[in-house]
Design a protein around this motif. Structure first.
Motif, short mmCIF file in Angstrom:
data_model
loop_
_atom_site.label_atom_id
_atom_site.label_comp_id
_atom_site.label_asym_id
_atom_site.label_seq_id
_atom_site.Cartn_x
_atom_site.Cartn_y
_atom_site.Cartn_z
N ASN A 1 0.83 -1.21 0.00
CA ASN A 1 0.00 0.00 0.00
C ASN A 1 0.86 1.26 0.00
O ASN A 1 0.62 2.19 -0.76
CB ASN A 1 -0.94 0.02 1.20
CG ASN A 1 -1.85 -1.18 1.23
OD1 ASN A 1 -1.65 -2.08 2.05
ND2 ASN A 1 -2.82 -1.24 0.34
N TYR A 2 1.88 1.25 0.87
CA TYR A 2 2.77 2.41 0.92
C TYR A 2 3.54 2.57 -0.39
O TYR A 2 3.75 3.69 -0.86
CB TYR A 2 3.74 2.29 2.10
CG TYR A 2 3.06 2.39 3.44
CD1 TYR A 2 2.44 3.57 3.84
CD2 TYR A 2 3.03 1.32 4.33
CE1 TYR A 2 1.81 3.67 5.07
CE2 TYR A 2 2.40 1.41 5.56
CZ TYR A 2 1.79 2.59 5.93
OH TYR A 2 1.16 2.70 7.14
N ALA A 3 3.97 1.44 -0.96
CA ALA A 3 4.70 1.49 -2.22
C ALA A 3 3.81 2.04 -3.34
O ALA A 3 4.25 2.88 -4.15
CB ALA A 3 5.22 0.10 -2.59
N ALA A 4 2.55 1.59 -3.41
CA ALA A 4 1.63 2.06 -4.44
C ALA A 4 1.40 3.57 -4.32
O ALA A 4 1.40 4.30 -5.33
CB ALA A 4 0.30 1.31 -4.36
N ILE A 5 1.22 4.03 -3.10
CA ILE A 5 1.02 5.47 -2.87
C ILE A 5 2.27 6.25 -3.26
O ILE A 5 2.20 7.27 -3.93
CB ILE A 5 0.63 5.74 -1.39
CG1 ILE A 5 -0.77 5.21 -1.12
CG2 ILE A 5 0.72 7.22 -1.07
CD1 ILE A 5 -1.15 5.15 0.35
N GLY A 6 3.44 5.75 -2.85
CA GLY A 6 4.70 6.42 -3.15
C GLY A 6 4.98 6.50 -4.64
O GLY A 6 5.36 7.56 -5.16
N VAL A 7 4.76 5.40 -5.34
CA VAL A 7 5.00 5.37 -6.79
C VAL A 7 4.02 6.31 -7.50
O VAL A 7 4.40 7.06 -8.40
CB VAL A 7 4.90 3.93 -7.34
CG1 VAL A 7 4.86 3.91 -8.86
CG2 VAL A 7 6.06 3.09 -6.83
N PHE A 8 2.75 6.27 -7.10
CA PHE A 8 1.75 7.14 -7.71
C PHE A 8 2.10 8.61 -7.51
O PHE A 8 2.09 9.40 -8.45
CB PHE A 8 0.36 6.84 -7.12
CG PHE A 8 -0.71 7.78 -7.62
CD1 PHE A 8 -1.29 7.59 -8.85
CD2 PHE A 8 -1.11 8.86 -6.85
CE1 PHE A 8 -2.27 8.46 -9.31
CE2 PHE A 8 -2.08 9.73 -7.30
CZ PHE A 8 -2.67 9.53 -8.55
N ALA A 9 2.45 8.97 -6.27
CA ALA A 9 2.77 10.37 -5.96
C ALA A 9 4.03 10.82 -6.71
O ALA A 9 4.05 11.91 -7.30
CB ALA A 9 2.95 10.55 -4.46
#
Length: 196
Positions: free
Chosen positions: A98-106
């Motif tokens: 979840n954190y990785a998905a948010i980080g990559v998206f941002a």
């Protein structure tokens, strides 16, 4: 507190998809005025120096950028979908995915904003070098569209402001989630300690 945070995370994930779609629509629309006004001024696409309107080459100069920008906008939509694939919109506890998905998206949204802004400003300056007097004569003669508006160039400020705000809100929401998870773990630990 968790209920508010979970409601917000669902809204932000939906806004992430919408912001990706907004960038996609912008990438499609940015060439609209240029095509309508400048395409017909080029007398020979094999020799771009043959034109009725000096400066109209900006339409061709933007083609490669726009092709890459359109592909990148599709990537942004897919990265927003990654938030849903990792169940970021409904998960009570976040995991590394979840954190990785948010980080990559941002990161992708911020990179896109900076990258596209640089090119769009360059092309805007090229557009302002068009001989608008000659363009007006051409449009009246051939009954084509005429505009001096830089609306589509300027619209990127709004488009990328939305994407950056959504990205920052997702990151802030993830930080809030981590804080709530830590507080919950401390409560559980203190409950176990009291029971012993």
């Amino acid at each position: 507190m968790y209920k508010k945070q979970m409601a917000l995370q669902k809204i932000l994930c939906l806004l992430a998809i919408c912001s990706g779609a907004l960038v996609f629509l912008y990438a499609l629309g940015i060439m609209t005025d240029l095509y309508d006004t400048l395409y017909s001024t080029m007398m020979n696409s094999a020799d771009l120096t043959q034109t009725d309107v000096p400066g109209s080459i900006v339409y061709y100069n933007m083609q490669q950028f726009n092709a890459v920008f359109l592909k990148y906008s599709i990537v942004l939509i897919l990265l927003a979908c990654l938030l849903f694939i990792t169940n970021t919109q409904v998960r009570r506890r976040y995991y590394i995915g979840n954190y990785a998905a948010i980080g990559v998206f941002a990161a992708a949204n911020i990179f896109a904003a900076v990258w596209a802004h640089g090119y769009i400003e360059i092309f805007k300056q090229q557009f302002l070098q068009v001989d608008f007097a000659a363009l007006k004569v051409h449009s009246e003669m051939w009954k084509t569209a005429y505009t001096e508006s830089t609306f589509w160039f300027d619209a990127h400020y709004f488009v990328f402001a939305v994407t950056i705000l959504v990205s920052l809100a997702l990151v802030a929401n993830a930080i809030w989630k981590a804080k709530l998870m830590k507080e919950e773990a401390q409560l559980i630990e203190s409950g176990k300690g009291a029971a012993a």
